[in-house]
Design an enzyme around this catalytic site. Structure first.
Site, mmCIF file in Angstrom:
data_model
loop_
_atom_site.group_PDB
_atom_site.id
_atom_site.type_symbol
_atom_site.label_atom_id
_atom_site.label_comp_id
_atom_site.label_asym_id
_atom_site.label_seq_id
_atom_site.Cartn_x
_atom_site.Cartn_y
_atom_site.Cartn_z
ATOM 1 N N TRP A 1 31.419 39.438 45.675
ATOM 2 C CA TRP A 1 32.663 38.603 46.650
ATOM 3 C C TRP A 1 33.032 39.792 47.723
ATOM 4 O O TRP A 1 33.937 39.268 48.622
ATOM 5 C CB TRP A 1 34.436 38.841 45.648
ATOM 6 C CG TRP A 1 34.361 37.868 44.727
ATOM 7 C CD1 TRP A 1 33.653 36.705 44.548
ATOM 8 C CD2 TRP A 1 35.049 38.386 43.565
ATOM 9 N NE1 TRP A 1 33.723 35.892 43.222
ATOM 10 C CE2 TRP A 1 34.436 37.454 43.109
ATOM 11 C CE3 TRP A 1 35.428 39.286 43.132
ATOM 12 C CZ2 TRP A 1 35.151 36.986 41.224
ATOM 13 C CZ3 TRP A 1 35.809 39.371 41.966
ATOM 14 C CH2 TRP A 1 36.161 37.823 40.981
ATOM 15 N N GLU B 1 35.376 24.601 32.118
ATOM 16 C CA GLU B 1 34.102 24.251 31.879
ATOM 17 C C GLU B 1 32.730 25.363 32.585
ATOM 18 O O GLU B 1 33.743 26.427 33.339
ATOM 19 C CB GLU B 1 33.830 22.957 32.692
ATOM 20 C CG GLU B 1 34.570 22.556 33.781
ATOM 21 C CD GLU B 1 33.765 23.129 35.157
ATOM 22 O OE1 GLU B 1 33.167 22.442 35.963
ATOM 23 O OE2 GLU B 1 34.398 23.949 35.990
ATOM 24 N N GLU C 1 33.920 27.119 35.672
ATOM 25 C CA GLU C 1 34.858 28.267 35.210
ATOM 26 C C GLU C 1 36.435 28.263 35.931
ATOM 27 O O GLU C 1 37.781 28.719 36.213
ATOM 28 C CB GLU C 1 34.706 29.612 35.830
ATOM 29 C CG GLU C 1 32.728 29.952 35.083
ATOM 30 C CD GLU C 1 32.778 31.349 35.063
ATOM 31 O OE1 GLU C 1 32.754 31.881 35.761
ATOM 32 O OE2 GLU C 1 32.403 31.634 33.709
#
Length: 697
Positions: free
Chosen positions: A307, A431, A434
Site C-alpha cells: 500500500w 472470494e 477478498e
C-alpha cells in the site's frame, strides 16, 4: 495486526570504490536530516527494482532494491523486514546528492541464471557515476554490494552512507550508537552492525523520533560495506566482519554458482518461452527466492509493502505486514508453477507446510499468516480451504499427515455455514479478491476440484463410501454452478454470462450490493463481471466452448480488457478501485461511492486468459509475450500495469508496464512460468484427470 517475530543472526555486505567522503555531522538538506521528535517514519515504496538472496538456507537474509538504494532487508525470515533503507550519498562542492532521488538510476540483472543485480546512478549534470553490484554471501547471512564512484568531469567527489534500521519489523524501538569504525543498532531482540573496508569514518548515530534511529558515515570511494544482523550487537558485528574478510569476487562467484546450479536442476526452458527466455528464468528465480528459509514451504506473496504506491505512507512503527505473508491461494499458484518447471521438491514442501503448519485445527486455512503459520487476517475464503487439497493431489502428496489434513479440510467445507447469512458452501464469506461474499464461480470451481481430488485420495486409501459421498456433492455443485452465477437477463449482454458473484444465488435478480475500494455505494450484481470464472474451463469443470463461457469472454473484453503497446491486460472487475487515486497518488482505503481510486490491468489475468486459450485449442503465445514485456529492466513483474487511463495528476508509468503496485508479485512470476508450460504441453498444467475426465466427456 501483529506478526510473530523471530530473532536470529545475519549479515549484509556492500563494496564501495577512491577517496574518503566528507559527510558532515549535520546533514546538508532537510531530506537528509534526522527526523526530530514527533516525525513519523514510513516504509519504502512498493515497486521494487530487484529482489535477491543466496540460494543457501544458511543465508536467511533477503534484500530489495528501489530508487537507487537498498530498501527493505528481511531478517530473520521473509515476514520480517529489519531495514527500512541503506542508501549512498555523493558529495561535492556545494551539493550532496542522494542516489535515486537526485540521479538517474538503471537496474539490471547481468546474469540470466542468477539474482545478482547492478544499479548505475548517473548525475544528470554529467559530473559523476556510481555503480553498485548486489549479491548475498551464501556461506553466511550477508548482502554484499560492490560500489564504484567515478568522476566524469575531473571533479572531486566523495561517498557517504545513510542507514535507517527498522529491526524486527518495527522502527519505533531501535537504539543506536556509533563506534570509531562501526555503527550498531538494536531493539533488544535483533541487532545490526555496520563496518567497512577501508574503515568507516565520521560515524554518527542519531535519534530520528521516538525509537527511530538514522546512522551515517563517510566511505572510501572503493570499499566493502558490511551490514550484519544478530541477536546481540556482538553477534551482529562478528557476522559482519566475517563477511568483510571474504573477497567480493569470491562471494559473487559462489552466489552465481548457487543459482546456476538451481537452474540446472529445473527442466530446460521450454521452446514456448524461447523468445522470452530471460524473463522466464527471472520468474523462476524470483519464485524460488520467495520461499522462507527457516520455514521451508512458506512462500510469501511479495517482498514489499503493497500500500505504498509511490509515496511513503505506511507507519514504520507498525508491522509492515500484508504481502510478505502467506496465502494458501497464492501458495497453490506457486506450487503448480514449481511442479511444472521441475522443482517438484519445493511444490511438495508447500503442501507439507500448508497442512502441517498453516492449517487450523478446524480444518480451515487462515486468510493469510506469517511464515511461521501464525494467522494475521481472519476472514474465511473457501477457495483457500480447497486449493491445498488440489495441490496435494497434483504433486502426489498423500502421506498420513497430509491425508488427515485433507479430511479435515473437506469436513470444514461440508459443514461451513456463513455466520452473517446462514448460507452453506459453496457460498463463501470472501472470494479470491477478498472484498465480497457470495456465490463465486471461481471459488466454486476450486471447491469442486478439491472435493474430487479428495474423493480420489479417499478411494485409494480404502474409503469408497466417503469417495462416493464427496463426488456426489461435487457433481451437484457442478450441475448448479451456472444456476448460481450465470445471468440470462443481465444488462451487459443479450446472451448468458457469468457474474463476478451473486449475493443470493439467483443471478437473474438485481440483488444490489456496495462495491469495495471506493466503488459504487450500490450496484446491481448483474452489472459486475470478472475473468476469474475461467478457472471453470481451466480445471475441466466446464468445456472451453460452453456457450456461457464463450459469451462471457466478449463481455469481459468489452468491459475489462486494456490494450497496450505490450499486449492485452484485464482489470479484475468493473468499478475496481484497487489502484492509484484519481490524482495519481498511492492507493488508500476509501468509502463506497467516492471513486477516488482506480484498479488497473493485472498480468496474472493475461496469463489466465492464455491458459484458457490453450484449453480452447488456440495460440496463446501473444499472452506470454505480453506478460514478459510488462516486466521491468531487471525482469521484475508488478501486481498491476498502467492501463493508459490517466488520472488528473501525473501519470505513473508507460502503458503496459508496472505501476507502483507490489513488485515483484510472486503470483505474476508463477503465472508466467505456468503459462509457458501450459503452451508447451498443449493443456493447462494444473488440470487434473479426476476432474476433467468426469465432466469433459
Amino acid at each position: 495486526m501483529a506478526l510473530r517475530l523471530v530473532a536470529g543472526a545475519t549479515a549484509l555486505t556492500v563494496a564501495v570504490t577512491g577517496g574518503l567522503l566528507s559527510v558532515p555531522n549535520t546533514p546538508s538538506s532537510a531530506e537528509q536530516a534526522p527526523r526530530g521528535k514527533g516525525h513519523q517514519a514510513h516504509w519504502t515504496e512498493a515497486d521494487k527494482a530487484g529482489f535477491g538472496t543466496a540460494r543457501t538456507r544458511r543465508s536467511n537474509v533477503w534484500f530489495t532494491l528501489q530508487g537507487g538504494r537498498v530498501s527493505e532487508v528481511f531478517y530473520p525470515d521473509l515476514s520480517t523486514p529489519s531495514v527500512r533503507s541503506l542508501e549512498l550519498v555523493v558529495r561535492g562542492p556545494g551539493f550532496a546528492d542522494r542516489l535515486g532521488r537526485d540521479t538517474a538510476t538503471t537496474t539490471s540483472r547481468p546474469e540470466a541464471r542468477s539474482l545478482r543485480y547492478t544499479q548505475v546512478d548517473t548525475d544528470p549534470d554529467g559530473r559523476y557515476r556510481v555503480t553498485q553490484e548486489y549479491v548475498t554471501d551464501p556461506h553466511r547471512p550477508s548482502l554484499v554490494v560492490h560500489v564504484r564512484l567515478e568522476s566524469l568531469d575531473g571533479g572531486d567527489y566523495h561517498l557517504g552512507l545513510r542507514y535507517d534500521p527498522a529491526l524486527a519489523n518495527d522502527g519505533s524501538d531501535d537504539r543506536g550508537r556509533a563506534r570509531r569504525h562501526a555503527l550498531v543498532a538494536t531493539d533488544g531482540t535483533v541487532a545490526s552492525g555496520l563496518v567497512a573496508r577501508p574503515a568507516l569514518r565520521g560515524t554518527a548515530s542519531r535519534p530520528a523520533g521516538t525509537g527511530d534511529v538514522v546512522q551515517t558515515a563517510r566511505l572510501a570511494d572503493r570499499a566493502t560495506l558490511t551490514l550484519g544482523f544478530g541477536a546481540t550487537a556482538g553477534q551482529a558485528l562478528h557476522r559482519a566482519r566475517q563477511s568483510l574478510s571474504t573477497p567480493f569476487g569470491d562471494i559473487r562467484a559462489a552466489y552465481d554458482r548457487g543459482w546456476r546450479r538451481y537452474v540446472g536442476t529445473l527442466r530446460d526452458v521450454p521452446a514456448s518461452a524461447a523468445a522470452v527466455r530471460r524473463q522466464y528464468l527471472g520468474s523462476a528465480l524470483v519464485l524460488a527466492a520467495a520461499e522462507d528459509k527457516r520455514h521451508p514451504g512458506a512462500f510469501v506473496a511479495s517482498p514489499s509493502v503493497p500500500w505504498v504506491w509511490g509515496d511513503e505512507v505506511q507507519d514504520l512503527s507498525s508491522p509492515s505486514g500484508a504481502y510478505h505473508l502467506v496465502w494458501s491461494r497464492d501458495a497453490y499458484q506457486f506450487g503448480t508453477a514449481l511442479w511444472a518447471d521441475g522443482d517438484r521438491a519445493a511444490a511438495r514442501r508447500i503442501v507439507r507446510w500448508l497442512f502441517r503448519t498453516q492449517q487450523k485445527p478446524d480444518g480451515s486455512f487462515p486468510q493469510n499468516s506469517d511464515v511461521s503459520g501464525a494467522p494475521v487476517w481472519g476472514s474465511v475464503q473457501l477457495d483457500e480451504v480447497a486449493l491445498p487439497i488440489v495441490l496435494a493431489h497434483l504433486v502426489g502428496k498423500d502421506d498420513p499427515a497430509t491425508w488427515r489434513g485433507v479430511r479435515k479440510a473437506v469436513r470444514f467445507l461440508l459443514s461451513f455455514r456463513d455466520e452473517e447469512t446462514g448460507r452453506r458452501a459453496p457460498y463463501t464469506t470472501q472470494e479470491r479478491w477478498e472484498n465480497q461474499s457470495g456465490y463465486s464461480p471461481n471459488s466454486i470451481a476450486a471447491q469442486i476440484s478439491g472435493l474430487l481430488c479428495a474423493a480420489d485420495m479417499a478411494a485409494r486409501k480404502g474409503h469408497p463410501a466417503t469417495a462416493r459421498k464427496w463426488r456426489a456433492i461435487a457433481d451437484r455443485w457442478q450441475a448448479h454452478v451456472k444456476d448460481w452465477t450465470v445471468t440470462t437477463n443481465g444488462p451487459l449482454s443479450d446472451g448468458p454470462y457469468f457474474l463476478r458473484l451473486t449475493k443470493n444465488g439467483r443471478p437473474n435478480t438485481a440483488s444490489p450490493y456496495p462495491m469495495g475500494d471506493g466503488g459504487p455505494r450500490s450496484i446491481d450484481q448483474r452489472k459486475v463481471v470478472d475473468p476469474s470464472f475461467l478457472d471453470l474451463a481451466r480445471f475441466g469443470i466446464l468445456p472451453a466452448d460452453d456457450p456461457a463461457v464463450t459469451n462471457t469472454l466478449g463481455v469481459i473484453d468489452r468491459r475489462l480488457r486494456v490494450d497496450t503497446p505490450n499486449g492485452p491486460f484485464w482489470r479484475r472487475f468493473n468499478h475496481d478501485g484497487y489502484g492509484e487515486t484519481r490524482t495519481g497518488k498511492e492507493w488508500t482505503i476509501t468509502d463506497p461511492g467516492t471513486h477516488r481510486t482506480l484498479g488497473r490491468g493485472w498480468p496474472i489475468l493475461t496469463g489466465e486468459r492464455g491458459e484458457y486459450a490453450v484449453a480452447a485449442g488456440a495460440d496463446a503465445s501473444s499472452y506470454l509475450s505480453a506478460m514478459a514485456a510488462a516486466s521491468g529492466p531487471a525482469d521484475m513483474l508488478a501486481e498491476q500495469v498502467w492501463d493508459g487511463r490517466p488520472p488528473t495528476g501525473e501519470p505513473c508509468c508507460p502503458a503496459g508496464e508496472g505501476t507502483r503496485s507490489a513488485t515483484p508479485l510472486t503470483w505474476s512470476h508463477a503465472e508466467l512460468v505456468r503459462l509457458a508450460w501450459t503452451i508447451q504441453r498443449g493443456r493447462p498444467v494444473d488440470r487434473q484427470a479426476v476432474v476433467a475426465n468426469r465432466y469433459l466427456r
